[in-house]
Each structure stands twice: as C-alpha cells, then as structure tokens.
Design a protein around this motif. Structure first.
Motif, PDB file in Angstrom:
ATOM      1  N   MET A 119     -53.837  72.118 -15.731  1.00 33.76           N
ATOM      2  CA  MET A 119     -51.868  71.440 -14.940  1.00 33.76           C
ATOM      3  C   MET A 119     -50.661  72.241 -15.087  1.00 33.76           C
ATOM      4  O   MET A 119     -50.834  73.678 -16.375  1.00 33.76           O
ATOM      5  N   ASP A 120     -49.653  72.112 -13.971  1.00 27.05           N
ATOM      6  CA  ASP A 120     -48.240  73.400 -14.149  1.00 27.05           C
ATOM      7  C   ASP A 120     -47.498  71.886 -14.739  1.00 27.05           C
ATOM      8  O   ASP A 120     -48.408  71.155 -14.121  1.00 27.05           O
TER       9      ASP A 120
ATOM     10  N   ASN B 247     -43.635  66.529 -15.993  1.00 26.93           N
ATOM     11  CA  ASN B 247     -43.793  66.184 -14.649  1.00 26.93           C
ATOM     12  C   ASN B 247     -45.034  67.357 -14.213  1.00 26.93           C
ATOM     13  O   ASN B 247     -44.959  68.647 -13.616  1.00 26.93           O
ATOM     14  N   ALA B 248     -45.902  66.930 -15.321  1.00 27.01           N
ATOM     15  CA  ALA B 248     -47.192  67.757 -14.831  1.00 27.01           C
ATOM     16  C   ALA B 248     -47.799  67.747 -13.551  1.00 27.01           C
ATOM     17  O   ALA B 248     -48.031  66.202 -12.379  1.00 27.01           O
ATOM     18  N   ARG B 249     -48.502  68.171 -12.861  1.00 31.69           N
ATOM     19  CA  ARG B 249     -49.607  68.057 -11.983  1.00 31.69           C
ATOM     20  C   ARG B 249     -50.468  69.586 -11.638  1.00 31.69           C
ATOM     21  O   ARG B 249     -50.543  70.376 -12.499  1.00 31.69           O
ATOM     22  N   LEU B 250     -51.471  68.717 -11.434  1.00 31.65           N
ATOM     23  CA  LEU B 250     -52.860  69.926 -11.037  1.00 31.65           C
ATOM     24  C   LEU B 250     -52.186  71.698 -10.336  1.00 31.65           C
ATOM     25  O   LEU B 250     -51.350  71.165  -9.651  1.00 31.65           O
ATOM     26  N   ARG B 251     -53.071  72.491 -10.814  1.00 28.48           N
ATOM     27  CA  ARG B 251     -52.562  73.681 -10.438  1.00 28.48           C
ATOM     28  C   ARG B 251     -54.029  74.386 -10.027  1.00 28.48           C
ATOM     29  O   ARG B 251     -54.924  73.639 -10.343  1.00 28.48           O
ATOM     30  N   GLY B 252     -53.739  74.703  -8.795  1.00 26.91           N
ATOM     31  CA  GLY B 252     -54.603  74.838  -8.007  1.00 26.91           C
ATOM     32  C   GLY B 252     -54.548  75.151  -6.721  1.00 26.91           C
ATOM     33  O   GLY B 252     -53.410  74.511  -5.937  1.00 26.91           O
ATOM     34  N   VAL B 253     -55.309  76.241  -5.310  1.00 31.74           N
ATOM     35  CA  VAL B 253     -55.266  76.095  -4.219  1.00 31.74           C
ATOM     36  C   VAL B 253     -54.922  74.370  -3.903  1.00 31.74           C
ATOM     37  O   VAL B 253     -56.475  73.826  -3.821  1.00 31.74           O
TER      38      VAL B 253
ATOM     39  N   ASP C  60     -50.117  79.752 -21.482  1.00 32.47           N
ATOM     40  CA  ASP C  60     -50.816  78.062 -21.852  1.00 32.47           C
ATOM     41  C   ASP C  60     -51.345  77.578 -22.806  1.00 32.47           C
ATOM     42  O   ASP C  60     -51.668  78.307 -23.878  1.00 32.47           O
ATOM     43  N   ILE C  61     -51.268  76.401 -23.070  1.00 35.48           N
ATOM     44  CA  ILE C  61     -51.795  75.319 -24.037  1.00 35.48           C
ATOM     45  C   ILE C  61     -53.334  74.990 -23.213  1.00 35.48           C
ATOM     46  O   ILE C  61     -53.241  74.076 -22.297  1.00 35.48           O
TER      47      ILE C  61
END
Length: 163
Positions: free
Chosen positions: A91-92, A62-68, A39-40
């Motif tokens: 983010m992913d 197209n960033a979106r939060l990462r996680g459950v 990651d960065i």
C-alpha cells in the motif's frame, strides 16, 4: 510523491491499539544493522478485533493498494474482513509505503513471534519488531539477495566486540 514518515505510521498503529510486529528493514535496523529503507513491512495478529483496529489505522493513513491499476481491483485495504482474508497488501499511505503481510515464508505462529519480539525506537515512537532468530528464519526462507545480505550484516554485527 508522499514524504516517508515512519514515525507517523507507527504512532497511528499504536494509537489505534494494533497488535503488530515489524519484520522488514525496520527489524533489521532494530537488531543493529542500519540500512536504508523506503517502506515498512509488518505482520499483525489476525483476530477480528485487531483487524478492525488495523483497518481504522489504515483508513486514517488513507491507505490504498500500490501498483499498476490497483484501484481497478476493487480491493479495499481498510476493510477488516479483506485484511483478514488477504495474503499481503502493498500500500501507499499519506505517510509513505506500507506492506501488511499475512503469509510470510519462514514465519511461525504470531503468538510465538510476539513472545520473542522486542521494542525499539523509531523516530521517537516505540515499535515492536520480531526477535532476531525469527527475523533470520524469515530472511533465510525468502532467500532474496537483500535478505541474504541482511543476514550476513546482522551476523557481523553480532560478532563485533562493540555490540
């Protein structure tokens, strides 16, 4: 699974004119200790205009939060006001994982770190990374095992007669 394409991430940030500094493994690599990363991690100037540019770059990626259940939080990491007011965003993106951090232990004012930053090459793209002393201070403040190992390895590289 998205292919990690750091050059695309850096190129997108640069094309949008985002004032940022890498602080994680990419900074460690730029200072001479090559290690794997997936990651960065970066910080950015928090003024309104820069957050608008960052939001545009994140939108393009197209960033979106990462996680459950992250999508259930209703937090939009492509909104400038959200970016200004948040502490961190994991983010992913379509080019791989990206972490934007506003509150970093050991960090000093952004302008101070920017004045000591250096440019490095990442996949043919010029990126700005925090200076050595700032990087060490942040890693010491974090105290995580990987950060302590990075400090040790960076110190070894600095002492090496080949550097």
């Amino acid at each position: 699974m998205t292919t990690f394409d750091p050059a695309r991430i850096f190129e997108t940030l640069d094309r949008h004119g985002v004032d940022y500094l890498t602080i994680g493994a990419w900074a460690v690599i730029a200072h001479g200790y090559v290690r794997a990363t997936a990651d960065i991690d970066f910080i950015a100037r928090l003024d309104r205009e820069n957050m608008v540019r960052l939001a545009a770059a994140l939108s393009e990626l197209n960033a979106r939060l990462r996680g459950v259940d992250a999508e259930k939080l209703g937090i939009d990491p492509t909104n400038p006001q959200t970016l200004e007011n948040g502490a961190s965003f994991t983010m992913d993106t379509d080019a791989g994982p990206l972490d934007f951090l506003n509150d970093v232990p050991g960090a000093v004012e952004y302008d101070q770190m920017r004045s000591r930053a250096r440019q490095a090459d990442a996949g043919g793209v010029s990126v700005w990374v925090v200076g050595y002393d700032d990087l060490i201070r942040m890693k010491e403040a974090s105290g995580r095992e990987q950060d302590l190992l990075d400090i040790h390895q960076l110190g070894e590289k600095r002492l090496s007669p080949d550097n």
